[in-house]
Design an enzyme around this catalytic site. Structure first.
Site, PDB file in Angstrom:
ATOM      1  N   LYS A 149       0.824  -1.212   0.000  1.00  0.00           N
ATOM      2  CA  LYS A 149       0.000   0.000   0.000  1.00  0.00           C
ATOM      3  C   LYS A 149       0.856   1.259   0.000  1.00  0.00           C
ATOM      4  O   LYS A 149       0.422   2.321  -0.457  1.00  0.00           O
ATOM      5  CB  LYS A 149      -0.910  -0.026   1.227  1.00  0.00           C
ATOM      6  CG  LYS A 149      -1.860   1.147   1.341  1.00  0.00           C
ATOM      7  CD  LYS A 149      -2.692   1.041   2.603  1.00  0.00           C
ATOM      8  CE  LYS A 149      -3.628   2.218   2.758  1.00  0.00           C
ATOM      9  NZ  LYS A 149      -4.409   2.143   4.008  1.00  0.00           N
ATOM     10  N   GLN A 185       8.392  -9.320   9.538  1.00  0.00           N
ATOM     11  CA  GLN A 185       7.720  -9.759  10.745  1.00  0.00           C
ATOM     12  C   GLN A 185       7.414 -11.254  10.625  1.00  0.00           C
ATOM     13  O   GLN A 185       7.713 -11.887   9.615  1.00  0.00           O
ATOM     14  CB  GLN A 185       6.456  -8.953  11.011  1.00  0.00           C
ATOM     15  CG  GLN A 185       5.338  -9.113  10.013  1.00  0.00           C
ATOM     16  CD  GLN A 185       4.096  -8.329  10.418  1.00  0.00           C
ATOM     17  OE1 GLN A 185       3.626  -7.483   9.695  1.00  0.00           O
ATOM     18  NE2 GLN A 185       3.545  -8.634  11.596  1.00  0.00           N
ATOM     19  N   GLY A 222      -0.083  -8.856  12.897  1.00  0.00           N
ATOM     20  CA  GLY A 222      -0.339  -7.514  13.416  1.00  0.00           C
ATOM     21  C   GLY A 222       0.923  -6.817  13.884  1.00  0.00           C
ATOM     22  O   GLY A 222       1.989  -7.413  14.033  1.00  0.00           O
ATOM     23  N   HIS A 223       0.788  -5.498  14.155  1.00  0.00           N
ATOM     24  CA  HIS A 223       1.993  -4.718  14.495  1.00  0.00           C
ATOM     25  C   HIS A 223       2.487  -4.951  15.916  1.00  0.00           C
ATOM     26  O   HIS A 223       3.569  -4.490  16.281  1.00  0.00           O
ATOM     27  CB  HIS A 223       1.769  -3.224  14.236  1.00  0.00           C
ATOM     28  CG  HIS A 223       0.430  -2.700  14.665  1.00  0.00           C
ATOM     29  ND1 HIS A 223       0.009  -2.685  15.964  1.00  0.00           N
ATOM     30  CD2 HIS A 223      -0.580  -2.160  13.938  1.00  0.00           C
ATOM     31  CE1 HIS A 223      -1.199  -2.153  16.036  1.00  0.00           C
ATOM     32  NE2 HIS A 223      -1.595  -1.838  14.821  1.00  0.00           N
ATOM     33  N   ASN A 271       2.333   3.907  11.470  1.00  0.00           N
ATOM     34  CA  ASN A 271       1.828   3.267  10.263  1.00  0.00           C
ATOM     35  C   ASN A 271       2.256   4.098   9.058  1.00  0.00           C
ATOM     36  O   ASN A 271       2.141   5.325   9.078  1.00  0.00           O
ATOM     37  CB  ASN A 271       0.303   3.166  10.302  1.00  0.00           C
ATOM     38  CG  ASN A 271      -0.196   2.245  11.396  1.00  0.00           C
ATOM     39  OD1 ASN A 271       0.493   1.306  11.775  1.00  0.00           O
ATOM     40  ND2 ASN A 271      -1.374   2.515  11.909  1.00  0.00           N
ATOM     41  N   ASP A 283       0.855   4.622   6.369  1.00  0.00           N
ATOM     42  CA  ASP A 283      -0.217   5.376   5.717  1.00  0.00           C
ATOM     43  C   ASP A 283      -0.725   6.547   6.562  1.00  0.00           C
ATOM     44  O   ASP A 283      -1.675   7.226   6.176  1.00  0.00           O
ATOM     45  CB  ASP A 283      -1.390   4.450   5.351  1.00  0.00           C
ATOM     46  CG  ASP A 283      -2.040   3.784   6.554  1.00  0.00           C
ATOM     47  OD1 ASP A 283      -1.729   4.165   7.698  1.00  0.00           O
ATOM     48  OD2 ASP A 283      -2.866   2.881   6.353  1.00  0.00           O
ATOM     49  N   LYS A 321      -6.947   5.151   5.074  1.00  0.00           N
ATOM     50  CA  LYS A 321      -7.453   3.783   5.120  1.00  0.00           C
ATOM     51  C   LYS A 321      -8.457   3.511   4.008  1.00  0.00           C
ATOM     52  O   LYS A 321      -8.710   2.363   3.657  1.00  0.00           O
ATOM     53  CB  LYS A 321      -8.121   3.509   6.474  1.00  0.00           C
ATOM     54  CG  LYS A 321      -7.223   3.734   7.679  1.00  0.00           C
ATOM     55  CD  LYS A 321      -6.051   2.768   7.702  1.00  0.00           C
ATOM     56  CE  LYS A 321      -5.222   2.947   8.975  1.00  0.00           C
ATOM     57  NZ  LYS A 321      -4.017   2.084   8.964  1.00  0.00           N
TER      58      LYS A 321
END
Length: 399
Positions: A7, A70, A99-100, A128, A130, A272
């Site tokens: 993204k 990750q 997930g983060h 993030n 974005d 988003k």
């Protein structure tokens, strides 16, 4: 948003992507202070190869980019709670990035954490990619040093658009992150109250690297599990599965002197949806050194924009709105159905445009819409068709 690949490479401003803007920010930081602040990218197995190719274009930009991966976790069948993959070499669709909240162990396991510590780097700023408002703020860094905090979470004032956002609470004398997924149904409305919970987590986090090393090595991390239900294709069937994820904010209770700081709304500008994309592409903002800055002609918060399903994918958004309208005086925009905005459109106040199923509304070049509802009946138009509504140009509408 209908993206294929990372993204972070979506174009958001003046031909620049999320990554382009981030690199420019850090390049300016390094040039200004004669330092070498590295830029870390945590990838999943889905984006790692693409990212490795993309970042080659930044060679010579004066920014050291360090990617790391990750973890890869097995998806779980919802009915049996058994793992979807049969073995390590099972299809990539059987796995997911968790997930983060996985950032702590991923930094440690990749060896990146130790390399940063060896270079004398003590603090990292996590956000993030974005979130276009997440830029380095040296005042927060100074505050972290002065308070000897190992963890700082940036919070900003909650509005009606943020009622689902997590917040920090005092739980039995310690600070905790409370997410809406953890709230019993009978208390959800209470959680959404902007009077009771005035702030929400922006996911802009400042972390001490030595503290991360300590909590990982001592196996102190106990992050609340967030079950995320999804479906995957298996043969001709859609299979319900679970992904067990964690959030980086949940780790706040494991760090010393951890606390939240209330920051201006401009530090939370996530993209988003295509509604968010329209906002950041508009005349509300200008770009300076990779940072989005609000147009001084704008008074108050950013407008609320709601684009319907026709605008869900970036490609569809670009087809219907090839040129972003002027929205400096806009308060609220809702567009539903097949609506096309031509070049040079200006939106002011509250604007609602509704095209019924099977019909199209075309807003012609140079139109000015102010406090108006444009519907299928074309009440403001001198052109009316069975399956199309074309508003006469130039058009100036006001209620």
């Amino acid at each position: 948003m209908g993206c294929v690949g990372p993204k972070s490479v979506i174009e958001v401003r003046d031909g620049m992507s999320f990554l382009d803007l981030s690199v420019r920010q850090i390049e300016f930081l390094n040039e200004t202070y004669k330092v070498n602040v590295p830029f870390l990218l945590m990838n999943s197995f889905n984006t790692n190869d693409d990212t490795a190719n993309i970042i080659k274009k930044y060679d010579g930009h004066g920014v050291e980019i360090i990617p790391f991966n990750q973890s890869r976790y097995p998806r779980i069948y919802k009915d049996s709670l058994l793992p979807v993959p049969k073995d390590f070499d099972s299809s990539i669709s059987d796995w997911y990035p968790p997930g983060h909240g996985d950032v702590f162990e991923s930094l440690y396991n990749s060896g990146v954490l130790e390399k940063l510590l060896e270079r004398g780097i003590e603090i990292i700023f996590l956000s993030n990619v974005d979130n276009l408002g997440a830029v380095v703020d040296l005042r927060i860094l100074q505050h972290m040093v002065e308070t000897e905090a190992e963890y700082i979470m940036e919070l900003t004032n909650k509005t009606k658009a943020d009622v689902k956002g997590g917040t920090i609470i005092d739980y039995e004398g310690s600070v905790r992150l409370l997410e809406i997924a953890q709230v019993p149904k009978e208390h959800v409305n209470e959680f959404k109250s902007i009077k009771k919970f005035r702030y929400f987590n922006t996911n802009n986090i400042w972390l001490n690297l030595k503290a991360i090393k300590r909590v990982v090595e001592n196996d102190e991390l106990e992050l609340e599990i967030i079950p995320n239900g999804k479906s995957i294709q298996k043969g001709d069937s859609d299979i319900s599965i679970l992904q067990l994820e964690t959030a980086v904010g949940a780790a706040i209770r494991h760090f010393r002197n951890a606390h939240g700081v209330n920051v201006p709304r401009r530090r939370f500008l996530p993209v988003k949806t295509c509604s968010d994309l329209m906002l950041v592409k508009s005349d509300l903002y200008t770009v300076k050194h990779g940072q989005l800055q609000q147009n001084p002609a704008r008074f108050g918060d950013a407008p609320l924009i709601k684009l319907g399903p026709h605008f869900k994918k970036v490609s569809d958004f670009q087809k219907h709105i090839p040129s972003i309208p002027k929205i400096i005086e806009l308060d609220h925009l809702t567009i539903t159905g097949a609506v096309n905005l031509a070049r040079g459109v200006t939106l002011k106040g509250t604007v609602i445009i509704v095209a019924n199923e099977g019909s199209t509304i075309d807003i012609p070049p140079g139109s000015i819409l102010e406090n108006v509802v444009v519907q299928e009946a074309c009440a403001y138009s001198n052109t009316k068709r069975a399956h199309s509504c074309l508003i006469s140009s130039p058009a100036v509408f006001s209620r």
